[in-house]
Design an enzyme around this catalytic site. Sequence first.
Site, PDB file in Angstrom:
ATOM      1  N   ASP A  15       0.814  -1.220   0.000  1.00 33.54           N
ATOM      2  CA  ASP A  15       0.000   0.000   0.000  1.00 33.54           C
ATOM      3  C   ASP A  15       0.846   1.268   0.000  1.00 33.54           C
ATOM      4  O   ASP A  15       0.657   2.155  -0.841  1.00 33.54           O
ATOM      5  CB  ASP A  15      -0.934   0.007   1.221  1.00 33.54           C
ATOM      6  CG  ASP A  15      -2.111  -0.924   1.054  1.00 33.54           C
ATOM      7  OD1 ASP A  15      -1.953  -1.957   0.386  1.00 33.54           O
ATOM      8  OD2 ASP A  15      -3.195  -0.628   1.588  1.00 33.54           O
ATOM      9  N   ARG A  94       0.407   5.706  18.490  1.00 31.45           N
ATOM     10  CA  ARG A  94       0.138   6.738  17.488  1.00 31.45           C
ATOM     11  C   ARG A  94       0.674   8.123  17.836  1.00 31.45           C
ATOM     12  O   ARG A  94       1.213   8.804  16.969  1.00 31.45           O
ATOM     13  CB  ARG A  94      -1.363   6.792  17.175  1.00 31.45           C
ATOM     14  CG  ARG A  94      -1.930   5.533  16.503  1.00 31.45           C
ATOM     15  CD  ARG A  94      -0.927   4.891  15.584  1.00 31.45           C
ATOM     16  NE  ARG A  94      -1.462   3.777  14.808  1.00 31.45           N
ATOM     17  CZ  ARG A  94      -0.758   2.722  14.471  1.00 31.45           C
ATOM     18  NH1 ARG A  94       0.494   2.598  14.907  1.00 31.45           N
ATOM     19  NH2 ARG A  94      -1.267   1.778  13.729  1.00 31.45           N
ATOM     20  N   ASP A 123      -7.192   4.907  13.002  1.00 30.45           N
ATOM     21  CA  ASP A 123      -5.848   5.461  12.905  1.00 30.45           C
ATOM     22  C   ASP A 123      -5.781   6.773  12.128  1.00 30.45           C
ATOM     23  O   ASP A 123      -4.970   7.644  12.434  1.00 30.45           O
ATOM     24  CB  ASP A 123      -4.897   4.440  12.284  1.00 30.45           C
ATOM     25  CG  ASP A 123      -4.358   3.457  13.311  1.00 30.45           C
ATOM     26  OD1 ASP A 123      -4.473   3.744  14.516  1.00 30.45           O
ATOM     27  OD2 ASP A 123      -3.807   2.418  12.914  1.00 30.45           O
ATOM     28  N   SER A 179      -5.122  -8.261   8.455  1.00 31.46           N
ATOM     29  CA  SER A 179      -4.089  -7.230   8.488  1.00 31.46           C
ATOM     30  C   SER A 179      -3.541  -7.135   9.906  1.00 31.46           C
ATOM     31  O   SER A 179      -4.236  -7.447  10.884  1.00 31.46           O
ATOM     32  CB  SER A 179      -4.649  -5.879   8.054  1.00 31.46           C
ATOM     33  OG  SER A 179      -5.634  -5.429   8.964  1.00 31.46           O
TER      34      SER A 179
END
Length: 420
Positions: A15, A94, A123, A179
């Site tokens: 990606d 994050r 996210d 994922s």
Amino acid sequence: MSKGKVCLAYSGGLDTSVILAWLLEQGYEVVAFMANVGQEEDFEAAEKKALLVGATKFVLVDCREEFVKDVLFPAVQVNAVYEDVYLLGTSLARPVIAKAQIDVAKQEGCFAVAHGCTGKGNDQIRFELGFYALKPDVKVIAPWRDPSFFNRFAGRKDLLAYAAEKNIPVVQTASKPWSTDENLAHISYEAGILEDPDQTPPKDMWKLITDPQDAPDQPQDLDIVFEKGLPVKLTYKDAESGKEITATTPLDIFLTAAKLARANGVGRIDIVENRYINLKSRGCYEQAPLSVLRRAHVDLEGLTLDKEVRHLRDQFVTPTYSRLLYNGSYFTPECEYVRSMIQPSQNTVNGTVRLSLYKGNIIVLGRYSTTENLYNADESSMDMLTGFEPTDTTGFIAIQAIRVKKYGQSKADKGEELTL
């Protein structure tokens, strides 16, 4: 002529490699950024690939010490947890990644930052709110929310075709139908076959933690010492050598807790959670180190933390901090305010907790504090008349009963009965 320089959060996967090439195609100059937050990654291979695709520069930032000291350990202090089970491994990483990316963007003269987050996940919110707080004038490029991108790349087939066209190397491995996202605190598994909440995860999905059924038949004992709510020492006896091993730095303590917990099957969870964007999501997590450290910390607070302080913290600070972290609101005035409340509750949380890890279980063997022990065996004993006289309780009950009697009488006056 270049439209300007963009700092892309680059993973080395399909990606973000396609996004890198696409940004170049749009006329941007791209700096590929990666944060080392403890994930298993071939950073050299990622750098080589980013430069091959066309990045002007590759920047790797080691965030592990900062991650443990400034974010993970405070989460242990506050017993952070979302919806009773999830220890916020992804959410906690994050703010660290966002700060590092903005720092690189500033250093490299980038006017924009880009990421590869999907348009349905948490996210994108976590990163972008962080970006805007840290650099209010930054431009954010989110390809998976850009119609010109997601209409062009409807699925993996389109991504692979573009990769072939642009000579982007793709590692051919057996595809895993889910994922993942990994850091020091945990690894997450989502999407693919896991979108069926009744689909049992296959045994070979789990990457970090030994299956509890396959864990050692002998328990692993360890001691964790806390000072003001922070883990400062972890000690255990190595099963093979018989030597006593001690970890004292924040990163070493965290890594040691992870090693022991993983080997003994501790920290797997499988939940359906509520995303911030009002969708439900099924997630599987391996959160070994936080499971051990949080359990020990909660236990020690029973011995050392004042009752009313603990209740206030548990009612407001812990759930609010956890929700703000999950929702991506770390760099906000409300989260700054709540974070300031963590340490005052921890000044008395000093002592040692003895644990045993056994086939997925965390067993507390005991706890003690030489400085902050609020437990008094004589006062609590059913066999000793110390602390207060038994007759004192009569008055206490009488006072507590005043409003209860009025409540019962009002029901009786109305001809109503109290029921179970």
